[in-house]
Design an enzyme around this catalytic site. Structure first.
Site, PDB file in Angstrom:
ATOM      1  CB  ILE A   1     -60.481 -37.021 -60.746  1.00 60.19           C
ATOM      2  CG1 ILE A   1     -61.739 -37.884 -60.810  1.00 60.19           C
ATOM      3  CG2 ILE A   1     -60.179 -36.647 -59.287  1.00 60.19           C
ATOM      4  CD1 ILE A   1     -61.633 -39.183 -60.044  1.00 60.19           C
TER       5      ILE A   1
ATOM      6  NE  ARG B   1     -65.810 -47.093 -55.560  1.00 59.11           N
ATOM      7  CZ  ARG B   1     -67.092 -47.120 -55.172  1.00 59.11           C
ATOM      8  NH1 ARG B   1     -67.640 -48.268 -54.789  1.00 59.11           N
ATOM      9  NH2 ARG B   1     -67.811 -46.021 -55.149  1.00 59.11           N
TER      10      ARG B   1
ATOM     11  CG  HIS C   1     -64.143 -45.980 -52.057  1.00 63.07           C
ATOM     12  ND1 HIS C   1     -65.255 -45.242 -51.750  1.00 63.07           N
ATOM     13  CD2 HIS C   1     -63.815 -45.659 -53.340  1.00 63.07           C
ATOM     14  CE1 HIS C   1     -65.589 -44.490 -52.797  1.00 63.07           C
ATOM     15  NE2 HIS C   1     -64.734 -44.736 -53.779  1.00 63.07           N
TER      16      HIS C   1
END
Length: 312
Positions: A15, A90, A177
């Site tokens: 990323i 996550r 998220h």
């Protein structure tokens, strides 16, 4: 006197490297990458310098293992942390990434206390809150990248379903998220027309489920690592809105002080990003079903935050 914008990328993995490349293509400013892995940031910076020459970009790149390299950065984008593997959520990254975020926040506090900080590390809402608490930066200067990415995924799937360009679709995804994020159907339109005129409810249900699982879908296909092109593009859109004072309305994880009935917690909501950071949180009128789903997502964020907040 400082003349050129400085963008610091804390974490030089996939990323971070992709953000660095895109920042150079857009010539938003000079870029420094920082990573604890010896040689990684310097190697990518060197490679990116060569790419800049090939692209005709004037962006300068540097890499380091030392946080002093982020001195006086205008924007810090945090991607440091371990990525998901197949079968992981996550939330499974919580304790490991919290320890990494502790050193990141201290580095930002010491070397770039006036920067605008965009957190990408997961679990996103918790890491953004942890970074803000430990760095001591004002909440409006620390934000989490989540809703921009989730909204882009939603728009992509809807565009495929309708056979139109994603640019024709306006959509927002709110909440945490994670698996309980909220694609906001009531605000989703195709050039202003409600999406329900184009797609039946049953298909919308399926698409929204796919949005919630999109990250895991990518992880399963890659088998090693997680998504990076789309998170990088999403984080850079937020940084660009700050640097250019564009005042874009974007779904981001922001600190709430009573908005949507939520107090002292980071969660995904529509915000306007300008050169003051988070300049406004926009409160939308949710349907009763959307409010219930949003509240459930908030409860999950609170549960995770309670696990990590004692360590602040």
């Amino acid at each position: 006197m400082k003349q050129k914008i400085k963008i610091a990328l804390i974490g030089a993995g996939n990323i971070g490297g992709t953000i660095a490349l895109l920042a150079g293509v857009k010539e938003l400013g000079d870029v420094v990458l920082v990573d604890v892995a010896e040689g990684l940031a310097k190697g990518k910076a060197l490679d990116l310098s060569h790419a800049a020459a090939a692209l005709g970009s004037s962006t300068a790149y540097a890499g380091s293992t030392d946080y002093s390299a982020i001195q006086d950065a205008d924007v810090c984008i945090v991607t440091a942390g371990v990525a998901r593997r197949p079968g992981m959520s996550r939330d499974d990254l919580l304790s490991t990434n919290a320890e990494i975020m502790r050193s990141v926040a201290q580095g930002i506090k010491h070397y770039a206390p006036a920067s605008f900080v965009i957190v990408v590390s997961n679990p996103l809402d918790i890491m953004a809150a942890f970074c803000q608490r430990l760095s001591g930066l004002p909440p409006e200067k620390v934000i989490g990248m989540a809703g921009v990415l989730d909204s882009a995924r939603y728009r992509s799937f809807l565009a495929d379903e309708c056979g139109v360009s994603p640019s024709s679709i306006q959509a927002l995804v709110l909440g945490g998220h994670g698996d309980e994020m909220l694609p906001l159907r009531s605000c989703t339109t195709i050039n202003g027309a409600p999406v329900s005129l184009f797609i039946a409810d049953a298909r919308l249900d399926a698409i929204e489920t796919r949005v919630r699982n999109a990250g895991a879908e990518v992880v399963a296909l890659l088998r090693s690592g997680s998504a990076y092109y789309s998170p990088a593009a999403s984080a850079l859109e937020m940084a660009e809105s700050y640097l250019k004072d564009s005042k874009k309305l974007l779904a981001c994880s922001a600190f709430l002080r009573g908005e949507y009935g939520v107090h002292n917690l980071y969660a995904g909501v529509p915000v306007i990003i300008g050169n003051a950071g988070v300049e406004r949180i926009v409160e939308l009128k949710l349907t009763s079903e959307e409010q219930a789903a949003f509240s459930q997502s908030i409860r999950h964020i609170k549960e995770l935050w309670e696990k990590v907040s004692l360590a602040c």
